[in-house]
Design a protein around this motif. Structure first.
Motif, PDB file in Angstrom:
ATOM      1  N   ASN A   1      28.086 108.021  68.098  1.00  0.00           N
ATOM      2  CA  ASN A   1      28.990 107.958  68.839  1.00  0.00           C
ATOM      3  C   ASN A   1      29.826 109.412  69.082  1.00  0.00           C
ATOM      4  O   ASN A   1      30.369 109.771  70.244  1.00  0.00           O
ATOM      5  N   GLU A   2      29.653 110.303  68.077  1.00  0.00           N
ATOM      6  CA  GLU A   2      30.336 111.498  68.084  1.00  0.00           C
ATOM      7  C   GLU A   2      29.416 112.593  68.225  1.00  0.00           C
ATOM      8  O   GLU A   2      29.759 113.780  67.818  1.00  0.00           O
ATOM      9  N   MET A   3      28.159 112.318  68.180  1.00  0.00           N
ATOM     10  CA  MET A   3      27.258 113.472  68.186  1.00  0.00           C
ATOM     11  C   MET A   3      26.862 114.385  67.169  1.00  0.00           C
ATOM     12  O   MET A   3      26.489 115.481  66.846  1.00  0.00           O
ATOM     13  N   ALA A   4      27.460 113.676  65.756  1.00  0.00           N
ATOM     14  CA  ALA A   4      27.441 114.545  64.620  1.00  0.00           C
ATOM     15  C   ALA A   4      26.004 114.443  64.089  1.00  0.00           C
ATOM     16  O   ALA A   4      25.264 113.353  63.999  1.00  0.00           O
ATOM     17  N   ARG A   5      25.268 115.824  63.782  1.00  0.00           N
ATOM     18  CA  ARG A   5      23.844 115.799  63.412  1.00  0.00           C
ATOM     19  C   ARG A   5      23.827 116.612  62.202  1.00  0.00           C
ATOM     20  O   ARG A   5      22.731 116.545  61.582  1.00  0.00           O
ATOM     21  N   THR A   6      24.650 117.116  61.371  1.00  0.00           N
ATOM     22  CA  THR A   6      24.633 117.695  60.141  1.00  0.00           C
ATOM     23  C   THR A   6      25.729 117.214  59.202  1.00  0.00           C
ATOM     24  O   THR A   6      26.812 116.701  59.759  1.00  0.00           O
ATOM     25  N   VAL A   7      25.780 117.402  58.048  1.00  0.00           N
ATOM     26  CA  VAL A   7      26.805 117.246  56.962  1.00  0.00           C
ATOM     27  C   VAL A   7      28.148 117.806  57.339  1.00  0.00           C
ATOM     28  O   VAL A   7      29.216 117.570  57.306  1.00  0.00           O
ATOM     29  N   GLU A   8      27.630 119.181  57.662  1.00  0.00           N
ATOM     30  CA  GLU A   8      28.881 120.102  58.295  1.00  0.00           C
ATOM     31  C   GLU A   8      29.494 119.453  59.303  1.00  0.00           C
ATOM     32  O   GLU A   8      30.886 119.624  59.590  1.00  0.00           O
ATOM     33  N   ASP A   9      28.795 118.993  60.336  1.00  0.00           N
ATOM     34  CA  ASP A   9      29.387 118.201  61.527  1.00  0.00           C
ATOM     35  C   ASP A   9      30.419 117.308  61.317  1.00  0.00           C
ATOM     36  O   ASP A   9      31.684 117.553  61.762  1.00  0.00           O
ATOM     37  N   PHE A  10      30.068 116.283  60.301  1.00  0.00           N
ATOM     38  CA  PHE A  10      30.959 115.292  59.948  1.00  0.00           C
ATOM     39  C   PHE A  10      32.147 115.788  58.917  1.00  0.00           C
ATOM     40  O   PHE A  10      33.240 115.528  59.301  1.00  0.00           O
ATOM     41  N   LEU A  11      31.779 116.792  57.918  1.00  0.00           N
ATOM     42  CA  LEU A  11      32.910 116.895  56.965  1.00  0.00           C
ATOM     43  C   LEU A  11      33.719 117.939  57.319  1.00  0.00           C
ATOM     44  O   LEU A  11      34.976 117.907  57.021  1.00  0.00           O
ATOM     45  N   ALA A  12      33.451 118.975  58.487  1.00  0.00           N
ATOM     46  CA  ALA A  12      34.110 119.851  58.693  1.00  0.00           C
ATOM     47  C   ALA A  12      34.838 119.543  60.281  1.00  0.00           C
ATOM     48  O   ALA A  12      36.042 119.887  60.579  1.00  0.00           O
ATOM     49  N   ARG A  13      34.039 119.071  61.023  1.00  0.00           N
ATOM     50  CA  ARG A  13      34.441 118.863  62.278  1.00  0.00           C
ATOM     51  C   ARG A  13      34.754 117.509  62.904  1.00  0.00           C
ATOM     52  O   ARG A  13      35.380 117.149  63.897  1.00  0.00           O
ATOM     53  N   ARG A  14      34.579 116.353  62.040  1.00  0.00           N
ATOM     54  CA  ARG A  14      34.970 115.249  62.400  1.00  0.00           C
ATOM     55  C   ARG A  14      36.200 114.854  61.503  1.00  0.00           C
ATOM     56  O   ARG A  14      37.281 114.383  61.881  1.00  0.00           O
ATOM     57  N   ILE A  15      36.276 114.932  60.138  1.00  0.00           N
ATOM     58  CA  ILE A  15      37.396 114.115  59.388  1.00  0.00           C
ATOM     59  C   ILE A  15      38.126 115.593  58.781  1.00  0.00           C
ATOM     60  O   ILE A  15      38.923 115.221  58.035  1.00  0.00           O
ATOM     61  N   ARG A  16      37.644 116.760  59.002  1.00  0.00           N
ATOM     62  CA  ARG A  16      38.216 117.885  58.504  1.00  0.00           C
ATOM     63  C   ARG A  16      38.514 118.124  56.968  1.00  0.00           C
ATOM     64  O   ARG A  16      39.424 118.749  56.619  1.00  0.00           O
ATOM     65  N   ILE A  17      37.782 117.239  56.165  1.00  0.00           N
ATOM     66  CA  ILE A  17      37.921 117.324  54.707  1.00  0.00           C
ATOM     67  C   ILE A  17      37.589 118.749  54.152  1.00  0.00           C
ATOM     68  O   ILE A  17      38.018 119.234  53.168  1.00  0.00           O
ATOM     69  N   LEU A  18      36.665 119.563  54.885  1.00  0.00           N
ATOM     70  CA  LEU A  18      36.408 120.757  54.306  1.00  0.00           C
ATOM     71  C   LEU A  18      37.548 121.639  54.510  1.00  0.00           C
ATOM     72  O   LEU A  18      37.811 122.524  53.435  1.00  0.00           O
ATOM     73  N   PHE A  19      38.544 121.447  55.300  1.00  0.00           N
ATOM     74  CA  PHE A  19      39.549 122.360  55.405  1.00  0.00           C
ATOM     75  C   PHE A  19      40.900 121.761  54.633  1.00  0.00           C
ATOM     76  O   PHE A  19      41.668 122.294  54.481  1.00  0.00           O
ATOM     77  N   LEU A  20      40.536 120.615  54.220  1.00  0.00           N
ATOM     78  CA  LEU A  20      41.873 119.842  53.253  1.00  0.00           C
ATOM     79  C   LEU A  20      41.556 120.376  51.811  1.00  0.00           C
ATOM     80  O   LEU A  20      42.532 120.154  51.050  1.00  0.00           O
ATOM     81  N   ASP A  21      40.302 120.069  51.309  1.00  0.00           N
ATOM     82  CA  ASP A  21      39.952 120.263  50.157  1.00  0.00           C
ATOM     83  C   ASP A  21      38.223 120.084  49.854  1.00  0.00           C
ATOM     84  O   ASP A  21      37.661 119.418  50.025  1.00  0.00           O
ATOM     85  N   ALA A  22      37.816 121.559  49.715  1.00  0.00           N
ATOM     86  CA  ALA A  22      36.598 121.963  49.999  1.00  0.00           C
ATOM     87  C   ALA A  22      35.747 121.410  48.709  1.00  0.00           C
ATOM     88  O   ALA A  22      34.505 120.993  48.953  1.00  0.00           O
ATOM     89  N   ARG A  23      36.338 121.304  47.604  1.00  0.00           N
ATOM     90  CA  ARG A  23      35.489 120.632  46.534  1.00  0.00           C
ATOM     91  C   ARG A  23      35.372 119.059  46.605  1.00  0.00           C
ATOM     92  O   ARG A  23      34.183 118.566  46.390  1.00  0.00           O
TER      93      ARG A  23
END
Length: 276
Positions: A200-222
């Motif tokens: 439903n949100e056009m996520a097509r890569t792992v980065e799409d989801f972890l960075a641009r959907r739930i933002r966890i990359l910016f909260l805790d990269a490890r």
């Protein structure tokens, strides 16, 4: 920071403003302002910027942050509409946007910032109507309810930021118990969110989801790197990708995410891939 109040330090050693803002149970501290002559799709914070933020924050926070406390470091490039005259120091230049109309009628918008995006859009459309000689209509975007709008928000609900979509995500998890599984033991995100994002949100890569959907990359990269394997497997199952795609996604995301940490990190999933 206790509570939901942010801290603003109005004047630091070099005259800049520093903020400490609570965000998803973490604290975002920044910002810096460094002119650059080179541009990158993935700009990285300079070492002196990191030290400046830590040194300044230590003066004002009860628990003095150190490099070991840093969960993620990220930077971005900001376009500034330079003034025709006056001070050209980047920290002095207004963050307001400007509209420029060329002789051909091409409208260019420059400057601005994320927090004024709606006004930027409104002004651009108003200018387009003027240039084209169209009937002027009053913008309705200021009171427009966006997708997911709800009258009230329960911030104690881990899925609160999905708004009205939350119920559909929980229904997916109810129909398939495996989608209730957490993506990481220390965080509340569940597998259903990955499937929802792909459908439903056009996520097509792992980065799409972890960075641009739930933002966890910016909260805790490890943590984001640890989640990558599970996210890749779920997305592959939903989108019809193979094991090669999964391995490529884990490697690609790990390379990217290591730009957000102060010390290189290798998740177990990547160790397994490299040993095969």
């Amino acid at each position: 920071l206790p509570g939901e109040d942010a801290i603003m330090i109005p004047k630091t050693d070099d005259g800049r403003v520093l903020f400490a803002v609570p965000w998803h149970n973490k604290v975002v501290v920044g910002t810096t302002d460094t002119p650059l002559d080179e541009h990158s799709l993935e700009p990285m914070a300079k070492e002196e910027e990191i030290e400046f933020i830590l040194k300044t924050a230590q003066k004002y926070l009860a628990k003095k942050p150190t490099r070991a406390d840093v969960r993620s470091v990220f930077a971005g490039l900001r376009p500034l509409a330079a003034p025709k005259e006056g001070d050209t120091k980047t920290k002095e230049i207004s963050r307001s946007h400007k509209l420029i109309v060329s002789e051909s009628g091409l409208i260019t918008i420059t400057g601005g910032k994320w927090t004024t995006f709606r006004k930027m859009g409104e002004d651009t459309i108003d200018k387009a109507e003027e240039v084209a000689g169209m009937e002027r209509r009053k913008s309705t975007s200021e009171s427009l309810k966006v997708h997911g709008f709800e009258e009230s928000t329960d911030y104690n609900d881990p899925l609160y930021f999905y708004g009205s979509d939350r119920d559909a995500i929980m229904e997916m998890a109810k129909e398939n118990s495996s989608l209730k599984e957490k993506l990481h033991p220390d965080h509340e995100h569940i597998a259903a969110e990955v499937i929802w994002a792909a459908r439903n949100e056009m996520a097509r890569t792992v980065e799409d989801f972890l960075a641009r959907r739930i933002r966890i990359l910016f909260l805790d990269a490890r943590v984001a790197m640890d989640m990558a394997e599970t996210v890749a497997e779920l997305m592959a199952g939903e989108l019809g990708y193979d094991e090669e795609w999964i391995s490529h996604q884990i490697k690609e995301f790990t390379t990217l995410a290591n730009r957000y940490v102060l010390q290189e990190y290798t998740p177990k999933a990547l160790e397994t891939i490299n040993s095969n």
